[in-house]
Design a protein around this motif. Structure first.
Motif, PDB file in Angstrom:
ATOM      1  N   VAL A  30       0.863  -1.188   0.000  1.00 30.88           N
ATOM      2  CA  VAL A  30       0.000   0.000   0.000  1.00 30.88           C
ATOM      3  C   VAL A  30       0.896   1.233   0.000  1.00 30.88           C
ATOM      4  O   VAL A  30       1.732   1.405   0.897  1.00 30.88           O
ATOM      5  N   LEU A  31       0.727   2.079  -1.005  1.00 30.77           N
ATOM      6  CA  LEU A  31       1.505   3.308  -1.132  1.00 30.77           C
ATOM      7  C   LEU A  31       0.590   4.510  -0.947  1.00 30.77           C
ATOM      8  O   LEU A  31      -0.432   4.628  -1.624  1.00 30.77           O
ATOM      9  N   GLY A  32       0.974   5.407  -0.041  1.00 32.81           N
ATOM     10  CA  GLY A  32       0.263   6.667   0.122  1.00 32.81           C
ATOM     11  C   GLY A  32       0.983   7.777  -0.615  1.00 32.81           C
ATOM     12  O   GLY A  32       2.198   7.961  -0.443  1.00 32.81           O
ATOM     13  N   ILE A  33       0.262   8.499  -1.459  1.00 28.42           N
ATOM     14  CA  ILE A  33       0.799   9.669  -2.166  1.00 28.42           C
ATOM     15  C   ILE A  33      -0.010  10.872  -1.704  1.00 28.42           C
ATOM     16  O   ILE A  33      -1.231  10.912  -1.898  1.00 28.42           O
ATOM     17  N   ILE A  34       0.661  11.838  -1.084  1.00 28.64           N
ATOM     18  CA  ILE A  34      -0.034  12.983  -0.490  1.00 28.64           C
ATOM     19  C   ILE A  34       0.431  14.257  -1.175  1.00 28.64           C
ATOM     20  O   ILE A  34       1.620  14.595  -1.151  1.00 28.64           O
ATOM     21  N   ALA A  35      -0.501  14.968  -1.799  1.00 30.06           N
ATOM     22  CA  ALA A  35      -0.213  16.245  -2.450  1.00 30.06           C
ATOM     23  C   ALA A  35      -1.006  17.343  -1.763  1.00 30.06           C
ATOM     24  O   ALA A  35      -2.023  17.088  -1.118  1.00 30.06           O
TER      25      ALA A  35
ATOM     26  N   TYR B 228       1.356  24.146  -6.647  1.00 31.25           N
ATOM     27  CA  TYR B 228       0.438  23.623  -7.645  1.00 31.25           C
ATOM     28  C   TYR B 228       0.915  22.402  -8.424  1.00 31.25           C
ATOM     29  O   TYR B 228       0.088  21.532  -8.738  1.00 31.25           O
ATOM     30  N   PRO B 229       2.185  22.274  -8.805  1.00 28.80           N
ATOM     31  CA  PRO B 229       2.574  21.096  -9.590  1.00 28.80           C
ATOM     32  C   PRO B 229       2.232  19.758  -8.932  1.00 28.80           C
ATOM     33  O   PRO B 229       1.728  18.857  -9.618  1.00 28.80           O
ATOM     34  N   PRO B 230       2.440  19.566  -7.613  1.00 26.51           N
ATOM     35  CA  PRO B 230       2.025  18.299  -7.001  1.00 26.51           C
ATOM     36  C   PRO B 230       0.518  18.050  -7.104  1.00 26.51           C
ATOM     37  O   PRO B 230       0.086  16.914  -7.351  1.00 26.51           O
ATOM     38  N   ILE B 231      -0.280  19.099  -6.931  1.00 30.42           N
ATOM     39  CA  ILE B 231      -1.732  18.961  -6.968  1.00 30.42           C
ATOM     40  C   ILE B 231      -2.185  18.594  -8.376  1.00 30.42           C
ATOM     41  O   ILE B 231      -3.034  17.718  -8.570  1.00 30.42           O
ATOM     42  N   LEU B 232      -1.615  19.252  -9.382  1.00 32.66           N
ATOM     43  CA  LEU B 232      -1.969  18.944 -10.768  1.00 32.66           C
ATOM     44  C   LEU B 232      -1.485  17.551 -11.160  1.00 32.66           C
ATOM     45  O   LEU B 232      -2.176  16.835 -11.900  1.00 32.66           O
ATOM     46  N   ALA B 233      -0.311  17.162 -10.670  1.00 27.32           N
ATOM     47  CA  ALA B 233       0.193  15.821 -10.960  1.00 27.32           C
ATOM     48  C   ALA B 233      -0.731  14.762 -10.364  1.00 27.32           C
ATOM     49  O   ALA B 233      -1.015  13.742 -11.004  1.00 27.32           O
ATOM     50  N   ALA B 234      -1.228  14.991  -9.149  1.00 28.46           N
ATOM     51  CA  ALA B 234      -2.157  14.051  -8.521  1.00 28.46           C
ATOM     52  C   ALA B 234      -3.452  13.962  -9.318  1.00 28.46           C
ATOM     53  O   ALA B 234      -4.004  12.868  -9.526  1.00 28.46           O
ATOM     54  N   GLN B 235      -3.943  15.109  -9.761  1.00 34.15           N
ATOM     55  CA  GLN B 235      -5.176  15.130 -10.552  1.00 34.15           C
ATOM     56  C   GLN B 235      -5.011  14.317 -11.837  1.00 34.15           C
ATOM     57  O   GLN B 235      -5.880  13.522 -12.209  1.00 34.15           O
ATOM     58  N   GLN B 236      -3.887  14.515 -12.530  1.00 33.82           N
ATOM     59  CA  GLN B 236      -3.652  13.782 -13.775  1.00 33.82           C
ATOM     60  C   GLN B 236      -3.415  12.304 -13.516  1.00 33.82           C
ATOM     61  O   GLN B 236      -3.893  11.441 -14.262  1.00 33.82           O
TER      62      GLN B 236
ATOM     63  N   GLY C 116      -1.167  -4.350  -5.573  1.00 35.95           N
ATOM     64  CA  GLY C 116      -1.177  -3.546  -4.356  1.00 35.95           C
ATOM     65  C   GLY C 116      -2.223  -2.454  -4.422  1.00 35.95           C
ATOM     66  O   GLY C 116      -3.171  -2.499  -5.217  1.00 35.95           O
ATOM     67  N   THR C 117      -2.023  -1.422  -3.601  1.00 28.48           N
ATOM     68  CA  THR C 117      -3.028  -0.379  -3.433  1.00 28.48           C
ATOM     69  C   THR C 117      -2.352   0.984  -3.371  1.00 28.48           C
ATOM     70  O   THR C 117      -1.283   1.128  -2.763  1.00 28.48           O
ATOM     71  N   ILE C 118      -2.976   1.972  -3.998  1.00 32.22           N
ATOM     72  CA  ILE C 118      -2.496   3.353  -3.931  1.00 32.22           C
ATOM     73  C   ILE C 118      -3.583   4.197  -3.279  1.00 32.22           C
ATOM     74  O   ILE C 118      -4.734   4.186  -3.719  1.00 32.22           O
ATOM     75  N   ILE C 119      -3.219   4.908  -2.212  1.00 31.94           N
ATOM     76  CA  ILE C 119      -4.115   5.889  -1.597  1.00 31.94           C
ATOM     77  C   ILE C 119      -3.596   7.266  -2.008  1.00 31.94           C
ATOM     78  O   ILE C 119      -2.532   7.700  -1.560  1.00 31.94           O
ATOM     79  N   LEU C 120      -4.337   7.933  -2.871  1.00 28.86           N
ATOM     80  CA  LEU C 120      -3.898   9.197  -3.458  1.00 28.86           C
ATOM     81  C   LEU C 120      -4.685  10.355  -2.866  1.00 28.86           C
ATOM     82  O   LEU C 120      -5.902  10.462  -3.061  1.00 28.86           O
ATOM     83  N   VAL C 121      -4.001  11.213  -2.125  1.00 29.71           N
ATOM     84  CA  VAL C 121      -4.608  12.439  -1.585  1.00 29.71           C
ATOM     85  C   VAL C 121      -4.374  13.548  -2.603  1.00 29.71           C
ATOM     86  O   VAL C 121      -3.252  13.976  -2.824  1.00 29.71           O
ATOM     87  N   HIS C 122      -5.459  14.011  -3.218  1.00 25.32           N
ATOM     88  CA  HIS C 122      -5.339  15.027  -4.273  1.00 25.32           C
ATOM     89  C   HIS C 122      -4.878  16.371  -3.723  1.00 25.32           C
ATOM     90  O   HIS C 122      -3.973  16.999  -4.270  1.00 25.32           O
ATOM     91  N   VAL C 123      -5.557  16.842  -2.672  1.00 24.36           N
ATOM     92  CA  VAL C 123      -5.251  18.135  -2.042  1.00 24.36           C
ATOM     93  C   VAL C 123      -5.512  17.986  -0.551  1.00 24.36           C
ATOM     94  O   VAL C 123      -6.668  17.905  -0.121  1.00 24.36           O
ATOM     95  N   ALA C 124      -4.455  17.965   0.242  1.00 24.19           N
ATOM     96  CA  ALA C 124      -4.628  17.813   1.688  1.00 24.19           C
ATOM     97  C   ALA C 124      -5.179  19.085   2.331  1.00 24.19           C
ATOM     98  O   ALA C 124      -5.894  19.021   3.320  1.00 24.19           O
ATOM     99  N   ASN C 125      -4.840  20.232   1.756  1.00 21.05           N
ATOM    100  CA  ASN C 125      -5.233  21.529   2.323  1.00 21.05           C
ATOM    101  C   ASN C 125      -6.093  22.266   1.294  1.00 21.05           C
ATOM    102  O   ASN C 125      -5.631  23.167   0.599  1.00 21.05           O
TER     103      ASN C 125
END
Length: 354
Positions: free
Chosen positions: A70-75, A82-90, A102-111
């Motif tokens: 399980v991989l967590g990706i937090i943007a 902005y680049p991390p947030i846009l990368a998460a969106q794409q 496996g599993t990916i938990i992707l946080v698009h925008v934490a704040n």
């Protein structure tokens, strides 16, 4: 007379079938009260309330068709990056859970409030920096509760965590990956180093470099390390700009990590060994006024070199700013307003490649 070859093949088939019948199936992934079947994904808004303010955290969970970590990706811990947030969106549009292990938990925008409010570092709802309050508080202000949710609902579910950042409005930045190095957890630190290196950036920064981590986590990725979870940071992007090349670099780094962790199939493209930066030196302003840099992020500088100068509010020259060490400019202030005590430069002392 029985055929020995046929007997061996039949025996192998029976044993394989028996093992398969007892093997645990790849189960659905439980998240936010819902079961995500293998090969499926779930997009959800996680709510946070503190009695006065309300926040949401957009999360997409990709549960692969095959077993894996399980991989967590937090943007978007900082909403102006902005680049991390846009990368998460794409990335959320591009990932296919049927092709993942496996599993990916992707946080698009934490704040989200910081993002929508064009706020540098802070959550405008309570004026706090989300990346300074981990592990957070279950009964705190909205930012502290956001940190609590990320710590307990996201990070705690993961085998690996990546926290993705960029240079915000005043910051020019040289892209790099980083990880925490604590001497009493060498195996954990080494796993962090491996995932940082796997992402393919030319520079890898060691954070911590201390005998042990005793203090509060404070930072998002360090909260993962406190919990015994290998973690790394990405810093890629500058001046609060949504530049496409930096969005692409982040996605490339994350795909490399997915291959490294065998969540995605593929072979890592060859890349030069990164420079390992074990010591960073900060240069802070001694005055309030205007700052005029003479160098850019990514440049190599030498001790005593003039890096810029400061004037007062009338434009009168006050002082030069000089390098206190040899190294590469990792982060610097690239806009005129400066307060006494503000960071002007962070220089990474760069040894030879390992």
């Amino acid at each position: 007379m029985p055929n020995p070859l046929r007997f061996c093949l039949l025996f192998t088939y029976i044993i394989t079938a028996a093992i398969s019948s007892f093997a645990a199936p790849w189960k659905p992934f439980q998240f936010n009260g819902k079961a995500i079947a293998p090969g499926q994904k779930l997009a959800v808004l996680l709510p946070v309330h503190d009695g006065r303010d309300t926040a949401v955290v957009p999360v997409t969970v990709f549960h692969g068709r095959r077993p894996g970590p399980v991989l967590g990706i937090i943007a978007g811990v900082h909403g102006y990056e902005y680049p991390p947030i846009l990368a998460a969106q794409q990335l959320a549009r591009e990932l296919d859970p049927t092709q993942l292990s496996g599993t990916i938990i992707l946080v698009h925008v934490a704040n989200v409030a910081g993002f929508l409010g064009h706020s540098v570092n802070l959550n405008p709802q309570d004026g706090k920096n989300l990346n300074r309050v981990f592990p957070g508080k279950a009964t705190g202000t909205v930012t502290e509760r956001l940190a609590w949710l990320l710590s307990n609902n996201i990070i705690s579910r993961c085998h690996y965590v990546v926290d993705v950042h960029a240079g915000d409005a005043p910051e020019d930045l040289r892209p790099y990956a980083g990880y925490y190095n604590y001497f009493d957890t060498p195996e954990l630190s080494e796993k962090g180093r491996q995932i940082a290196v796997a992402m393919g950036f030319p520079y890898v920064i060691q954070f911590g470099n201390e005998p042990t981590l005793k203090a509060a986590s404070v930072y998002c990725s360090r909260e993962a390390v406190k919990r015994g979870i290998p973690a790394a940071d990405i810093e890629c992007g500058r001046l609060g700009m949504p530049e496409a090349e930096n969005v692409a670099l982040i996605k490339q780094a994350l795909h490399r990590l997915l291959v490294h962790l065998r969540i995605e199939e593929g072979t890592l493209p060859a890349s030069p060994a990164p420079y390992l930066v074990t010591r960073r030196v900060s240069i802070d302003s001694q005055h309030t006024g205007f700052f005029f840099p003479r160098v850019k992020a990514g440049e190599f500088v030498y001790q005593g070199q003039a890096l810029g100068y400061v004037t007062d509010l009338f434009g009168n020259y006050l002082t030069d700013v000089t390098a206190s060490t040899n190294g590469v400019v990792l982060v610097m202030t690239a806009t005129p307003p400066i307060n006494k005590g503000d960071n002007l430069f962070t220089i990474g002392e760069v040894p030879a490649r390992p």
